[in-house]
Write an enzyme that holds these catalytic residues in place. Sequence first.
Site, PDB file in Angstrom:
ATOM      1  N   LYS A  53       0.827  -1.222   0.000  1.00  0.00           N
ATOM      2  CA  LYS A  53       0.000   0.000   0.000  1.00  0.00           C
ATOM      3  C   LYS A  53       0.855   1.264   0.000  1.00  0.00           C
ATOM      4  O   LYS A  53       0.356   2.339  -0.327  1.00  0.00           O
ATOM      5  CB  LYS A  53      -0.946  -0.003   1.210  1.00  0.00           C
ATOM      6  CG  LYS A  53      -2.130  -0.932   1.009  1.00  0.00           C
ATOM      7  CD  LYS A  53      -3.155  -0.716   2.089  1.00  0.00           C
ATOM      8  CE  LYS A  53      -4.369  -1.605   1.864  1.00  0.00           C
ATOM      9  NZ  LYS A  53      -5.264  -1.586   3.029  1.00  0.00           N
ATOM     10  N   HIS A  74      -3.374 -12.386  -0.979  1.00  0.00           N
ATOM     11  CA  HIS A  74      -4.264 -12.313   0.178  1.00  0.00           C
ATOM     12  C   HIS A  74      -5.657 -11.769  -0.139  1.00  0.00           C
ATOM     13  O   HIS A  74      -6.527 -11.777   0.725  1.00  0.00           O
ATOM     14  CB  HIS A  74      -3.612 -11.554   1.351  1.00  0.00           C
ATOM     15  CG  HIS A  74      -3.491 -10.074   1.145  1.00  0.00           C
ATOM     16  ND1 HIS A  74      -2.506  -9.490   0.388  1.00  0.00           N
ATOM     17  CD2 HIS A  74      -4.236  -9.037   1.617  1.00  0.00           C
ATOM     18  CE1 HIS A  74      -2.632  -8.186   0.412  1.00  0.00           C
ATOM     19  NE2 HIS A  74      -3.678  -7.883   1.153  1.00  0.00           N
ATOM     20  N   HIS A  75      -5.877 -11.292  -1.385  1.00  0.00           N
ATOM     21  CA  HIS A  75      -7.244 -10.892  -1.768  1.00  0.00           C
ATOM     22  C   HIS A  75      -7.860 -11.858  -2.765  1.00  0.00           C
ATOM     23  O   HIS A  75      -8.926 -11.565  -3.337  1.00  0.00           O
ATOM     24  CB  HIS A  75      -7.245  -9.469  -2.338  1.00  0.00           C
ATOM     25  CG  HIS A  75      -7.045  -8.412  -1.286  1.00  0.00           C
ATOM     26  ND1 HIS A  75      -8.029  -8.046  -0.394  1.00  0.00           N
ATOM     27  CD2 HIS A  75      -5.958  -7.662  -0.970  1.00  0.00           C
ATOM     28  CE1 HIS A  75      -7.563  -7.112   0.423  1.00  0.00           C
ATOM     29  NE2 HIS A  75      -6.295  -6.863   0.098  1.00  0.00           N
TER      30      HIS A  75
HETATM   31 FE   LIG Z   1      -4.651  -5.924   1.205  1.00  0.00          FE
END
Ligand SMILES: [Fe+2]
Length: 428
Positions: free
Chosen positions: A267, A318-319
Site C-alpha cells: 500500500k 491475500h485478496h
Molecule cells: Fe490488502
Amino acid sequence: MTLNPASQRVESGSRQAHDDAETCTKILEVMEKLSQVKDVHALLAEVLLQARRLTRADAGSIYLIENNVLNFSYIHNDTLFGASGVNRYLYANHTLAIDNHSLSGYVALTGKPLLLDDAYHLPPGMPFDFNDSFDRRSGYRTQSILAVPLVTSRNKTVGVMQIINPLNDDRQPSAFTPGDLLLLKHFADNAAAAIERAMMTREIIMRMIQMCELRDPKETGLHANRVGAFAAEVYHQWSFKQGIADDEIKRNKDSLRIAAMLHDLGKVAISDLILRKPDKLNAEEFRIMQYHTIHGARLFRNQESDLDMLSAEIALNHHEKWDGTGYPGKIDDIYQDQPRLGQGKQGEEIPIAARIVALADIYDALMSRRVYKGAWSEATTLNYIQNQSGKLFDPAVVDAFLAIYDVITAIRDKYQEEAVSPGREASP
Ligand SMILES: [Fe+2]
Ligand SMILES: [Fe+2]
C-alpha cells in the site's frame, strides 16, 4: 571387591567431564537451532522447550523486558496443556514491575538466578512472595522453581526465564539441583543473544508497518500483530489436522507470523487520495488499489530466504477468494510494467498461507471500527464467516479458525485498540 577411593574419584571425575562435554555438545546443537528461528515468539517457544528438555521441567514461562516492565511472553505446561498445540494461555496479557514484589521482578532487578525447592515454603528472609494466582486458577501445583535472568554478552538484561517442577523417572515433580542451575544459566546466556536479535528483527518489521500506517491509518501495528498471530495459530491447527510433521509446522509457523504481518506493505505505493478516501472507491480507484498486492510481492523480489518467498506469496494472494472472485488473479509476469490483472485464482490454486491470511485479515477488518463503518458484532461476523465458507473462504481454513476460537479471542484481547466509543454496526 574393594574399591580404591582414588580411582573412584578419577572415574567419577572422568564421567563428570564426559557429562559436561555431552551437555556442551547439546547446548551447541540447540544454539545452532535457535540461530535459524526468525520470529521472536517462535524463538521463545524453542528456548523454553530446550531449557525444559535440559532439566526435565514440566512447565515454564518467559518474561521479556519491554518499556521497563516485564511482559509475559511465553508459557509451557505439559501437565495442563500438553507439549504442543494451540492454547490461549500463550496470549495472556500481563506485566510485572521490575522490583522485589515478584520472583521474576526480583531476578530481573538483581540479575541473580534463583532456585527454590518449594514455592509454598520459601526460605526465611526472601524479599518476595510466591504469587499463586496461576495455580489457583488452573489447579496446577507449582513446587520447585528455577529462575534465571536472560542477559546478553553486552550485559543487557532482556528478560527472565523460569522453569517449574523437574520430573523424576516416575514423572513426579522433584526439586531442581545446583547442577540444573548452572546448566540453565549457561543456556540462558546463549539464548539471550538470539532473543535480542529476534526482538531487533521484530522492531524493524514494526517500523516498516508504522511507515505503512503513516500512509494508510487502517493498517495499524495492532492490526498487523493480530493478523500475524491469527494466521500463525490457524495454520498450526490446520496443519495439525493435515498430519504435517511437528518440525515442519514449527518452521512454517515461524515465517508465517512475520510474513502475514507484512500482507499490505504494497500500500505504500498507492496514492493518498485513494488510501485516505473516506467514501467508497469508484471503479478506477479500486482498479488501482488492487495493484497493492503486486507492489507488495515485488518488494520481496530478491527472494533470498523462505521468509521472502512466503511474504511475496501472501502479499500477492491475500485478496484471492476460494470461489475465484478475488484479485489480482493469474498474471504471467508481475515484474512487467503495469501487468494486466488476470482471472481470479480459485481453490487450491491459492497458496494455503494466503487462504489463511485472507480470513484473518477480513475477520479483523470486520471486527474493527473504520472511518466508513462501525465494528460488526462478534455474532454477525462469525455468521458471515460461516456463510462464506466454500465461497470467499477455504472451508478447511474456516473449520481450523472456529476450532481455536478461544485462542483468536485471547489474541484480540492481547492486541486490542485503545478504547473507543462503539461505532454503529453496519449490515453485512
Ligand atoms: Fe490488502
Ligand atoms: Fe490488512
